[in-house]
Design an enzyme around this catalytic site. Sequence first.
Site, PDB file in Angstrom:
ATOM      1  N   ASP A  46     -22.737  -7.506  44.209  1.00 49.30           N
ATOM      2  CA  ASP A  46     -22.341  -6.090  45.264  1.00 49.30           C
ATOM      3  C   ASP A  46     -23.780  -6.046  46.179  1.00 49.30           C
ATOM      4  OD1 ASP A  46     -22.325  -3.406  46.253  1.00 49.30           O
ATOM      5  OD2 ASP A  46     -21.226  -2.679  44.720  1.00 49.30           O
ATOM      6  N   ASP A  91     -21.863  -1.796  52.893  1.00 45.45           N
ATOM      7  CA  ASP A  91     -21.775  -2.095  51.535  1.00 45.45           C
ATOM      8  C   ASP A  91     -20.594  -2.914  51.179  1.00 45.45           C
ATOM      9  OD1 ASP A  91     -21.723  -1.554  48.779  1.00 45.45           O
ATOM     10  OD2 ASP A  91     -21.520   0.533  48.955  1.00 45.45           O
ATOM     11  N   HIS A 138     -17.040   5.656  48.627  1.00 44.09           N
ATOM     12  CA  HIS A 138     -17.838   6.842  49.015  1.00 44.09           C
ATOM     13  C   HIS A 138     -17.981   6.524  50.613  1.00 44.09           C
ATOM     14  CE1 HIS A 138     -21.161   3.738  49.043  1.00 44.09           C
ATOM     15  NE2 HIS A 138     -20.444   3.109  47.953  1.00 44.09           N
ATOM     16  N   HIS A 151     -24.616   7.064  49.187  1.00 45.30           N
ATOM     17  CA  HIS A 151     -23.481   7.622  48.815  1.00 45.30           C
ATOM     18  C   HIS A 151     -23.516   9.076  49.866  1.00 45.30           C
ATOM     19  CE1 HIS A 151     -22.005   5.664  45.361  1.00 45.30           C
ATOM     20  NE2 HIS A 151     -22.819   4.788  45.730  1.00 45.30           N
ATOM     21  N   GLU A 187     -14.034   1.021  47.141  1.00 47.85           N
ATOM     22  CA  GLU A 187     -14.457   0.126  45.957  1.00 47.85           C
ATOM     23  C   GLU A 187     -13.715   0.366  44.623  1.00 47.85           C
ATOM     24  OE1 GLU A 187     -18.406   0.015  44.527  1.00 47.85           O
ATOM     25  OE2 GLU A 187     -18.667   1.920  45.882  1.00 47.85           O
ATOM     26  N   GLU A 216     -15.082  -4.693  47.434  1.00 54.24           N
ATOM     27  CA  GLU A 216     -15.461  -3.585  47.997  1.00 54.24           C
ATOM     28  C   GLU A 216     -15.606  -3.868  49.551  1.00 54.24           C
ATOM     29  OE1 GLU A 216     -19.408  -1.878  47.185  1.00 54.24           O
ATOM     30  OE2 GLU A 216     -19.080  -0.111  48.027  1.00 54.24           O
TER      31      GLU A 216
END
Length: 301
Positions: free
Chosen positions: A88, A99, A159, A167, A192, A287
């Site tokens: 990640d 992300d 998020h 976040h 995700e 994700e």
Amino acid sequence: MSVYDEEALKKFRLSGKILRETREEIKNFVHEDTPIIEICEKAENLIRRKGGKPAFPCNVSINEIAAHYTSPPNDKTKIPKNSLVKVDIGVHVDGYVTDTAVTLCFNPEYESLVEAAEQALKAAIENIRPEISTSKLGAIIEKTIKSRGFKPITNLTGHQVGRYLVHAGTSIPNVSQLSFSKIKLGEVYAIEPFVTLPNAIGRVRDSEEVTIFRFLKSRSLKSQHAKKLLKHIEENFRTLPFAERWLKNVVPQAHYHEAFKELLASKSVMGYPVFVEASGKPVAQAEHTVLIVKDGSLILT
Ligand code: MN
Ligand code: MN
């Protein structure tokens, strides 16, 4: 009316491009027996070389570890045989965060688990658009996972991302959940899904281990070394998570450990515990970061 101006969107797109290229390169680098610290450093260096900065330390989370493991300094651990490996990674360009995560599978038994995570992500991306509720998205993710015979992790969510924020604001649950939040045009989200086996508890718990940290607040500190370390953290990472590996040579090595301990004890810095599936079952994740546009979304990563 858009959340971000054209200049900001350009930075989000560049951030996503750097991250996409890094993810694709790192996929070929991860094998059984690869030292985890080499994966972390390779990913972070690729991001820097391409003109971005890591938005958080590269996470390499294995089997029942769902998230938040990065190599501590001098980490000796390697990718185990027959494992399920989540990589990640995050980039920021002038603070604009993207992300992404991918699960690499070295155990044929878990291939369908990985596929379920990828399909759930795909279904969420196909459905996300302005004015859809986050509870509807959670229901879509849950249904996709359960229809394949697996279970979503209920206490991990997607998020919103923002400037210097990983976040930010609204969450996207991975299960159907009562919520009145709606996705808005121009916002940017990381989606995700996390997936585990049907006989698992389907939640993560905090483990004892902490490898990722974040600046909290400037406070009065006793030691000069702690002050210097905190100043470095605040200036370089601001509100974004960091790893101890990134603090090399900021203060003399003989004083580092005590200085860092003072930052934690004084709550100048906080730690994120490693998340482990509560029943010890393997977890897969997929994700992407998407920009919400008029009729749907654009994948940035
Ligand atoms: Mn991520
Ligand atoms: Mn994320």
